[in-house]
Design an enzyme around this catalytic site. Structure first.
Site, PDB file in Angstrom:
ATOM      1  N   HIS A 280     -44.891  -9.762  14.715  1.00  0.00           N
ATOM      2  CA  HIS A 280     -44.441 -10.742  16.256  1.00  0.00           C
ATOM      3  C   HIS A 280     -44.411  -9.785  17.570  1.00  0.00           C
ATOM      4  O   HIS A 280     -44.292  -8.505  17.462  1.00  0.00           O
ATOM      5  CB  HIS A 280     -42.738 -11.180  16.099  1.00  0.00           C
ATOM      6  CG  HIS A 280     -42.530 -12.103  16.938  1.00  0.00           C
ATOM      7  ND1 HIS A 280     -42.111 -11.904  18.373  1.00  0.00           N
ATOM      8  CD2 HIS A 280     -42.258 -13.369  16.823  1.00  0.00           C
ATOM      9  CE1 HIS A 280     -41.718 -12.825  18.733  1.00  0.00           C
ATOM     10  NE2 HIS A 280     -41.749 -13.876  17.851  1.00  0.00           N
ATOM     11  N   ASP A 331     -42.562 -18.329  11.568  1.00  0.00           N
ATOM     12  CA  ASP A 331     -43.254 -19.458  10.936  1.00  0.00           C
ATOM     13  C   ASP A 331     -43.764 -19.339   9.440  1.00  0.00           C
ATOM     14  O   ASP A 331     -44.117 -20.349   8.891  1.00  0.00           O
ATOM     15  CB  ASP A 331     -44.822 -19.268  11.775  1.00  0.00           C
ATOM     16  CG  ASP A 331     -44.752 -19.415  13.328  1.00  0.00           C
ATOM     17  OD1 ASP A 331     -44.108 -20.404  13.748  1.00  0.00           O
ATOM     18  OD2 ASP A 331     -45.155 -18.498  13.861  1.00  0.00           O
TER      19      ASP A 331
END
Length: 396
Positions: A280, A331
């Protein structure tokens, strides 16, 4: 509060056209672009908080409707205030017949995100506050859009599959009504709570690309619907909203080919392919949203008789963590969670919007309450000035 530790650019006088001396970073990484009281992130500690309340507390104790109130009004609601907001959201579960007609006329091969983007833009034609841009009108639009976007996603999926559009049930929660209108049957308590938590987890994430796009549009004094249309167009991009679709395509291939998950991922790495759902830009430790989605994926898989999606995911996560020292992000486990809830993979990103509309609208309201046109500068790297014009006959 800021989610980054770098120093914001030094401001210049309003009358100056000079750029700041702060060096540009690719993708504006680490640049503080605005002040906000909505969302706090500490990437080093893995902290995500809405209005200062940790996401773990909200996921454990709150609901999507209560989280909407927190984002829009800046505090947790009293019992009667929450009841009133739930009622307002429920009453807005209706679409103008022209929107349904539009959905029926769209090619059934159209991408749901393209349909959602265009439908949200068209919603402005039928909005009672279309010509108003004040605070109260924008709150009303936020409530309306939160209900309408969920209905559009569900209705288009039914229409493209040749199924009848399901009437909204105003007596149940936002999450339960969405699953009802999507699947045609009332969800189990487990499925309802799982989606409710997922909506809370996805509700806001500071200045991500789509939220920034919404604020840039709003800052021109454009309207709420234009700002949300900008956000949806930005979310459509695979670098922002489509990673969980890519995750599930991998899981489907592994399942179809009866492959070993670790061997399959090892081969992808050998071919220099990126594994979606890991790492991320902001978090340097585990994405706090992934913590809850992991548990939801496991519990839903077991209760629905589809444990294979979680089992594969868990093996892949352990391998990537050991091999690449990367953590799963929001996700990765949302892919298996959404699939188990009966959501098709090309609806994963629209469902993201079903949640994020709460945060997008909160940011638009905040931007317009204390607005200044967002107009950053670019660090010029072209030919040195002055680079004089050369006549055609002298160019060689």
């Amino acid at each position: 509060m800021s989610s980054v530790t770098s120093t914001p650019a030094t401001s210049t006088p309003a009358t100056s056209t000079a750029a700041t001396s702060t060096a540009a970073t690719k993708g504006m990484e680490g640049i503080v672009a605005t002040n906000s009281s909505i969302c706090y992130i500490d990437g080093d500690r893995g902290v995500l908080a809405y209005r200062g309340i940790d996401i773990h507390e909200l996921a454990d104790h709150s609901s999507f409707e209560e989280t909407c109130y927190l984002l829009w009004f800046g505090r947790l609601p009293k019992r009667v205030e929450l009841s009133e907001l739930r009622e307002r959201l429920a009453q807005e579960r209706e679409l103008d017949p022209a929107i349904i007609q539009f959905l029926r006329g769209v090619p059934r091969t159209a991408l749901p995100m393209d349909v959602l983007r265009t439908a949200v833009s068209a919603l402005a034609f039928y909005d009672a506050d279309d010509k108003k841009n004040d605070h109260e009108a924008n709150v009303r639009k936020a409530i309306r859009l939160t209900s309408q976007i969920a209905m559009i996603v569900a209705a288009y999926d039914r229409i493209r599959k040749g199924k009848p559009v399901v009437e909204a049930d105003r007596s149940i929660s936002h999450a339960a009504n969405f699953l009802l209108q999507l699947n045609g049957t009332k969800p189990s308590a487990t499925a309802e709570r799982a989606l409710d938590i997922a909506l809370v987890l996805h509700a806001d994430h500071e200045l991500n690309a789509s939220t920034f796009a919404a604020r840039v549009t709003a800052a021109t004094l454009s309207d709420m619907h234009s700002a949300i249309t900008s956000a949806i167009g930005t979310l459509k991009g695979p670098l922002h909203g489509g990673a969980n679709e890519a995750v599930f395509r991998i899981l489907q291939t592994i399942d179809r080919d009866r492959a070993d998950p670790v061997d399959y991922i090892r081969e992808m790495l050998a071919q220099k392919k990126k594994i979606p759902g890991f790492g991320h830009r902001v978090y340097h430790t585990e994405d706090p949203r992934a913590t809850h989605l992991r548990a939801m994926s496991r519990d839903l898989g077991r209760s629905s008789g589809q444990p294979q999606w979680y089992d594969m995911s868990e093996k892949i996560e352990r391998f990537i963590k050991a091999e690449k020292k990367l953590n799963a992000n929001v996700d990765f486990y949302s892919a298996s969670t959404y699939h188990t809830l009966g959501i098709d993979e090309d609806l994963f990103t629209p469902v993201f919007a079903v949640s994020r509309i709460s945060g997008w609208t909160a940011h638009v309201i905040e931007q317009l309450d204390d607005n200044r046109l967002i107009r950053p500068r670019a660090e010029y790297l072209g030919p040195e000035y002055p680079n004089h014009y050369v006549a055609m006959e002298k160019r060689g």
